[in-house]
Design a protein around this motif. Sequence first.
Motif, PDB file in Angstrom:
ATOM      1  N   CYS A 145       0.825  -1.206   0.021  1.00 33.93           N
ATOM      2  CA  CYS A 145      -0.123   0.109  -0.025  1.00 33.93           C
ATOM      3  C   CYS A 145       0.816   1.151   0.012  1.00 33.93           C
ATOM      4  O   CYS A 145       2.001   1.321   0.662  1.00 33.93           O
ATOM      5  CB  CYS A 145      -0.740  -0.001   1.196  1.00 33.93           C
ATOM      6  SG  CYS A 145      -2.052   1.501   1.320  1.00 33.93           S
ATOM      7  N   TRP A 147       0.259   4.094   1.208  1.00 37.82           N
ATOM      8  CA  TRP A 147       0.068   4.750   2.511  1.00 37.82           C
ATOM      9  C   TRP A 147       1.215   4.202   3.459  1.00 37.82           C
ATOM     10  O   TRP A 147       1.466   3.081   3.149  1.00 37.82           O
ATOM     11  CB  TRP A 147      -1.116   4.493   3.231  1.00 37.82           C
ATOM     12  CG  TRP A 147      -2.200   5.869   2.654  1.00 37.82           C
ATOM     13  CD1 TRP A 147      -2.566   6.750   3.608  1.00 37.82           C
ATOM     14  CD2 TRP A 147      -3.022   5.936   1.727  1.00 37.82           C
ATOM     15  NE1 TRP A 147      -3.443   7.594   2.866  1.00 37.82           N
ATOM     16  CE2 TRP A 147      -3.736   7.123   1.730  1.00 37.82           C
ATOM     17  CE3 TRP A 147      -2.995   5.370   0.394  1.00 37.82           C
ATOM     18  CZ2 TRP A 147      -4.559   7.662   0.737  1.00 37.82           C
ATOM     19  CZ3 TRP A 147      -3.835   5.769  -0.753  1.00 37.82           C
ATOM     20  CH2 TRP A 147      -4.585   7.148  -0.528  1.00 37.82           C
ATOM     21  N   HIS A 149       1.973   2.350   6.087  1.00 40.08           N
ATOM     22  CA  HIS A 149       1.602   1.445   7.260  1.00 40.08           C
ATOM     23  C   HIS A 149       2.001  -0.074   6.681  1.00 40.08           C
ATOM     24  O   HIS A 149       2.045  -0.266   5.426  1.00 40.08           O
ATOM     25  CB  HIS A 149       0.127   1.448   7.594  1.00 40.08           C
ATOM     26  CG  HIS A 149      -0.847   0.953   6.358  1.00 40.08           C
ATOM     27  ND1 HIS A 149      -1.252  -0.065   6.226  1.00 40.08           N
ATOM     28  CD2 HIS A 149      -1.270   1.973   5.471  1.00 40.08           C
ATOM     29  CE1 HIS A 149      -1.919  -0.200   5.021  1.00 40.08           C
ATOM     30  NE2 HIS A 149      -2.113   0.981   4.830  1.00 40.08           N
ATOM     31  N   HIS A 177      -8.337  -2.771  -0.682  1.00 40.86           N
ATOM     32  CA  HIS A 177      -7.837  -2.219   0.599  1.00 40.86           C
ATOM     33  C   HIS A 177      -7.924  -0.638   0.250  1.00 40.86           C
ATOM     34  O   HIS A 177      -8.450   0.170   1.304  1.00 40.86           O
ATOM     35  CB  HIS A 177      -6.589  -2.511   0.751  1.00 40.86           C
ATOM     36  CG  HIS A 177      -6.054  -1.713   1.773  1.00 40.86           C
ATOM     37  ND1 HIS A 177      -6.175  -1.636   3.107  1.00 40.86           N
ATOM     38  CD2 HIS A 177      -4.938  -0.731   1.549  1.00 40.86           C
ATOM     39  CE1 HIS A 177      -5.108  -0.818   3.763  1.00 40.86           C
ATOM     40  NE2 HIS A 177      -4.689  -0.113   2.888  1.00 40.86           N
ATOM     41  N   HIS A 182      -8.639   3.946   2.676  1.00 42.13           N
ATOM     42  CA  HIS A 182      -8.328   5.315   2.189  1.00 42.13           C
ATOM     43  C   HIS A 182      -9.420   6.126   1.253  1.00 42.13           C
ATOM     44  O   HIS A 182      -9.120   7.009   1.169  1.00 42.13           O
ATOM     45  CB  HIS A 182      -6.911   5.068   1.821  1.00 42.13           C
ATOM     46  CG  HIS A 182      -6.012   4.263   2.320  1.00 42.13           C
ATOM     47  ND1 HIS A 182      -5.540   4.633   3.540  1.00 42.13           N
ATOM     48  CD2 HIS A 182      -5.294   3.083   2.203  1.00 42.13           C
ATOM     49  CE1 HIS A 182      -4.629   3.713   4.064  1.00 42.13           C
ATOM     50  NE2 HIS A 182      -4.377   2.823   3.055  1.00 42.13           N
TER      51      HIS A 182
HETATM   52 ZN   LIG Z   1      -3.185   1.211   3.225  1.00 42.97          ZN
END
Ligand SMILES: [Zn+2]
Length: 204
Positions: A145, A147, A149, A177, A182
């Motif tokens: 991902c 993002w 994390h 996801h 998100h």
């Molecule tokens: Zn994510």
Amino acid sequence: MTSSREDGESDAESDAESDAESDAESDAESDYENDYENDCGLGGCLPGKPAVGIMKKSPQLQKLEETMRGSALAARGFLGNDRRSLPEIIETDLHALARLGYTKEHLASRMQELTDLGRQGLGTAVRVEEHVEVTVDEHRGQIVCPWPHAGRFAKTVTTVRRLDTGEEMRWAELSIHLVAVHGFFQGRGSPFRLDPQRLVRVLF
Ligand SMILES: [Zn+2]
């Protein structure tokens, strides 16, 4: 030939732009590793908080957008040729979805359901409902991902075809996801752009 001046100028401009982009790439990547904390920078990720209207001017999202526009991630096509800001893309899609009466969680759980049903076909098309056919292609490897994390996703591609309209939608496991957590349906021109309106039409 005074008219050639304009051409010269625009060439110089695009050169400068691509230089700037490749310079920014390594910076963006190290930021990605070091600076991000363990939340996504989007109020929408937190349970119980409304996703719409509170994500403007987030420095984390701005960093994330810079990372996505860097060539390493752009190759995966998250933003496509969309020049809108990341918060604007997300907010516009979530508004569109809300107008249609759906939430991102609702949409994502339906996507996951179809992917799970389609898996039974082991790469061949499965008729999972009267008007819905699903094909799931498993690919080796995983994708992370964008993002900040820990999130790795199989490179599975699900193709859903409506037998009544012939319309098709396609998504990767990561896309589910991105929608669920998100509220990101990816930018216009991205090969994995999931237009919320089309998605609702095909899924429900
Ligand atoms: Zn994510």
